[in-house]
Write a protein that holds these residues in place. Structure first.
Motif, PDB file in Angstrom:
ATOM      1  N   GLY A 139      45.402  37.575  46.449  1.00 28.22           N
ATOM      2  CA  GLY A 139      44.530  39.094  46.017  1.00 28.22           C
ATOM      3  C   GLY A 139      44.528  38.667  43.920  1.00 28.22           C
ATOM      4  O   GLY A 139      43.155  39.186  43.789  1.00 28.22           O
ATOM      5  N   LEU A 140      45.717  38.550  43.121  1.00 25.75           N
ATOM      6  CA  LEU A 140      45.631  38.744  42.245  1.00 25.75           C
ATOM      7  C   LEU A 140      45.089  37.721  41.627  1.00 25.75           C
ATOM      8  O   LEU A 140      43.891  37.661  40.959  1.00 25.75           O
ATOM      9  N   VAL A 141      44.764  36.155  42.011  1.00 26.53           N
ATOM     10  CA  VAL A 141      44.382  35.007  41.611  1.00 26.53           C
ATOM     11  C   VAL A 141      43.064  35.166  41.698  1.00 26.53           C
ATOM     12  O   VAL A 141      42.446  34.717  41.319  1.00 26.53           O
ATOM     13  N   ALA A 142      42.387  35.535  43.387  1.00 28.84           N
ATOM     14  CA  ALA A 142      41.077  35.757  43.254  1.00 28.84           C
ATOM     15  C   ALA A 142      41.065  36.825  41.963  1.00 28.84           C
ATOM     16  O   ALA A 142      39.533  36.765  41.624  1.00 28.84           O
ATOM     17  N   HIS A 143      41.500  38.158  42.210  1.00 27.96           N
ATOM     18  CA  HIS A 143      40.942  38.814  41.156  1.00 27.96           C
ATOM     19  C   HIS A 143      40.360  38.606  39.707  1.00 27.96           C
ATOM     20  O   HIS A 143      39.253  38.708  39.168  1.00 27.96           O
ATOM     21  N   PHE A 144      41.518  37.410  39.498  1.00 30.95           N
ATOM     22  CA  PHE A 144      41.004  37.245  38.182  1.00 30.95           C
ATOM     23  C   PHE A 144      40.381  35.546  38.126  1.00 30.95           C
ATOM     24  O   PHE A 144      38.818  35.466  36.976  1.00 30.95           O
ATOM     25  N   ILE A 145      40.457  35.040  39.125  1.00 33.57           N
ATOM     26  CA  ILE A 145      39.047  34.013  39.340  1.00 33.57           C
ATOM     27  C   ILE A 145      37.402  34.207  38.869  1.00 33.57           C
ATOM     28  O   ILE A 145      36.994  34.164  38.290  1.00 33.57           O
ATOM     29  N   ILE A 146      37.629  35.241  39.629  1.00 32.30           N
ATOM     30  CA  ILE A 146      36.026  35.803  40.056  1.00 32.30           C
ATOM     31  C   ILE A 146      35.664  36.557  38.257  1.00 32.30           C
ATOM     32  O   ILE A 146      35.156  36.581  38.027  1.00 32.30           O
ATOM     33  N   ALA A 147      37.033  37.139  37.658  1.00 27.86           N
ATOM     34  CA  ALA A 147      37.180  38.366  36.477  1.00 27.86           C
ATOM     35  C   ALA A 147      36.309  36.563  35.326  1.00 27.86           C
ATOM     36  O   ALA A 147      35.880  37.124  34.654  1.00 27.86           O
ATOM     37  N   ALA A 197      41.794  42.249  33.886  1.00 30.63           N
ATOM     38  CA  ALA A 197      43.703  42.876  33.146  1.00 30.63           C
ATOM     39  C   ALA A 197      42.973  44.308  33.212  1.00 30.63           C
ATOM     40  O   ALA A 197      43.399  45.573  34.589  1.00 30.63           O
ATOM     41  N   ALA A 198      42.173  45.021  32.526  1.00 30.90           N
ATOM     42  CA  ALA A 198      41.278  46.309  32.751  1.00 30.90           C
ATOM     43  C   ALA A 198      41.417  46.958  33.915  1.00 30.90           C
ATOM     44  O   ALA A 198      41.981  47.853  34.098  1.00 30.90           O
ATOM     45  N   ASP A 199      40.515  46.284  34.063  1.00 32.34           N
ATOM     46  CA  ASP A 199      40.800  45.810  35.980  1.00 32.34           C
ATOM     47  C   ASP A 199      41.467  46.824  36.976  1.00 32.34           C
ATOM     48  O   ASP A 199      41.174  47.262  37.714  1.00 32.34           O
ATOM     49  N   ILE A 200      42.114  45.088  37.068  1.00 28.80           N
ATOM     50  CA  ILE A 200      43.017  45.666  37.711  1.00 28.80           C
ATOM     51  C   ILE A 200      43.829  47.097  37.431  1.00 28.80           C
ATOM     52  O   ILE A 200      44.397  47.889  38.761  1.00 28.80           O
ATOM     53  N   LEU A 201      44.859  46.827  35.897  1.00 30.48           N
ATOM     54  CA  LEU A 201      45.038  48.344  35.859  1.00 30.48           C
ATOM     55  C   LEU A 201      44.687  49.072  35.963  1.00 30.48           C
ATOM     56  O   LEU A 201      45.174  50.297  36.577  1.00 30.48           O
ATOM     57  N   ILE A 228      46.577  47.492  46.919  1.00 27.77           N
ATOM     58  CA  ILE A 228      45.440  47.157  46.329  1.00 27.77           C
ATOM     59  C   ILE A 228      45.055  45.230  46.039  1.00 27.77           C
ATOM     60  O   ILE A 228      44.206  45.267  46.365  1.00 27.77           O
ATOM     61  N   LEU A 229      46.603  45.215  45.719  1.00 25.85           N
ATOM     62  CA  LEU A 229      45.683  43.393  45.992  1.00 25.85           C
ATOM     63  C   LEU A 229      45.874  42.493  46.606  1.00 25.85           C
ATOM     64  O   LEU A 229      45.163  41.407  46.987  1.00 25.85           O
ATOM     65  N   GLN A 230      46.131  43.301  48.153  1.00 25.15           N
ATOM     66  CA  GLN A 230      45.843  42.702  49.591  1.00 25.15           C
ATOM     67  C   GLN A 230      44.371  42.884  50.155  1.00 25.15           C
ATOM     68  O   GLN A 230      43.926  42.239  51.064  1.00 25.15           O
ATOM     69  N   SER A 231      44.310  44.146  49.406  1.00 21.90           N
ATOM     70  CA  SER A 231      42.744  44.575  49.793  1.00 21.90           C
ATOM     71  C   SER A 231      41.577  43.550  49.114  1.00 21.90           C
ATOM     72  O   SER A 231      40.999  43.176  49.644  1.00 21.90           O
ATOM     73  N   VAL A 232      42.285  42.850  48.066  1.00 18.09           N
ATOM     74  CA  VAL A 232      40.935  42.422  47.037  1.00 18.09           C
ATOM     75  C   VAL A 232      41.404  40.758  47.984  1.00 18.09           C
ATOM     76  O   VAL A 232      40.260  40.550  48.102  1.00 18.09           O
ATOM     77  N   MET A 272      34.745  59.162  43.701  1.00 17.36           N
ATOM     78  CA  MET A 272      34.966  57.388  44.240  1.00 17.36           C
ATOM     79  C   MET A 272      34.249  56.783  43.482  1.00 17.36           C
ATOM     80  O   MET A 272      34.619  55.580  42.496  1.00 17.36           O
ATOM     81  N   ILE A 273      33.126  56.476  43.560  1.00 18.04           N
ATOM     82  CA  ILE A 273      31.734  55.606  42.863  1.00 18.04           C
ATOM     83  C   ILE A 273      31.820  56.074  41.325  1.00 18.04           C
ATOM     84  O   ILE A 273      31.789  54.739  41.141  1.00 18.04           O
ATOM     85  N   ALA A 274      32.377  57.452  41.181  1.00 16.80           N
ATOM     86  CA  ALA A 274      32.124  57.333  39.977  1.00 16.80           C
ATOM     87  C   ALA A 274      33.764  56.409  38.673  1.00 16.80           C
ATOM     88  O   ALA A 274      33.502  56.194  37.927  1.00 16.80           O
ATOM     89  N   LEU A 275      34.534  56.445  39.300  1.00 16.20           N
ATOM     90  CA  LEU A 275      35.717  55.755  38.782  1.00 16.20           C
ATOM     91  C   LEU A 275      35.904  54.451  39.154  1.00 16.20           C
ATOM     92  O   LEU A 275      36.473  53.806  38.172  1.00 16.20           O
ATOM     93  N   GLY A 276      35.269  54.165  40.040  1.00 17.40           N
ATOM     94  CA  GLY A 276      34.906  52.568  40.173  1.00 17.40           C
ATOM     95  C   GLY A 276      34.211  52.365  38.708  1.00 17.40           C
ATOM     96  O   GLY A 276      34.083  51.104  38.830  1.00 17.40           O
ATOM     97  N   LEU A 277      32.849  52.950  38.683  1.00 20.18           N
ATOM     98  CA  LEU A 277      32.354  52.628  37.219  1.00 20.18           C
ATOM     99  C   LEU A 277      32.688  52.719  36.336  1.00 20.18           C
ATOM    100  O   LEU A 277      32.267  52.053  35.093  1.00 20.18           O
ATOM    101  N   LEU A 278      34.467  53.874  36.434  1.00 23.18           N
ATOM    102  CA  LEU A 278      34.535  53.786  35.217  1.00 23.18           C
ATOM    103  C   LEU A 278      35.394  52.419  35.380  1.00 23.18           C
ATOM    104  O   LEU A 278      35.633  51.542  33.579  1.00 23.18           O
ATOM    105  N   ALA A 279      36.436  51.712  36.119  1.00 23.67           N
ATOM    106  CA  ALA A 279      36.929  50.561  36.144  1.00 23.67           C
ATOM    107  C   ALA A 279      36.241  49.835  35.542  1.00 23.67           C
ATOM    108  O   ALA A 279      36.618  48.420  35.066  1.00 23.67           O
TER     109      ALA A 279
END
Length: 154
Positions: free
Chosen positions: A62-70, A20-24, A38-42, A126-133
């Protein structure tokens, strides 16, 4: 509750918190792209470019895949933390380190092996923001895991 059930519950809840923290955070970082895109990208990791023509159905994939990976990453964190309990005593630090590691694994291994279209290297910002996420992901995950597991490892 048995130790095995406690560990499983910790992995699920920590994965949901981190996910949740990551996707938000991603919804904020990648604006003006919509949450659906964004979810379609996942989902494109599984479905390829066709994910972008599937509307909310592929966004849901994408949402389900995201949470399974998490949840899988939470289980990995927990397995490591049970071997090195300092990770549970210092969840902010261990979560930051774990989140940055997950960022590297996702971008160097998982995404390149997926069906997602290859993209040019992102700009430094974008790398910095990805690291932050991913830092948020790791800290949220570690805090929840530590809260649940400290009772079983003490």
């Amino acid at each position: 509750m048995s130790k095995t059930r406690t560990i499983a519950l910790a992995a699920i809840l920590a994965g949901l918190a981190g996910g949740a923290a990551d996707i938000l955070t991603a919804f904020v970082i990648y604006r003006p792209a919509s949450p659906m895109v964004i979810l379609q990208s996942v989902a494109s990791g599984l479905l390829g470019a066709e994910s972008f023509s599937g509307g909310w159905a592929t966004a849901a994939v994408g949402l389900v895949a995201h949470f399974i990976i998490a949840i899988i990453f939470a289980a990995i964190f927990i397995a490591a933390a049970l071997q090195a309990p300092v990770a549970l005593r210092r969840p902010v630090l261990s979560g930051l380190l774990f989140g940055v590691t997950v960022y590297g694994v996702m971008n160097a291994i998982v995404v390149p092996l997926s069906q997602a279209a290859s993209r040019p290297a992102p700009p430094d910002m974008m790398i910095a923001l990805g690291l932050l996420a991913h830092a948020f992901f790791g800290v949220a995950l570690a805090l929840v895991a530590a809260r649940i597991l400290r009772r079983t490892t003490d």
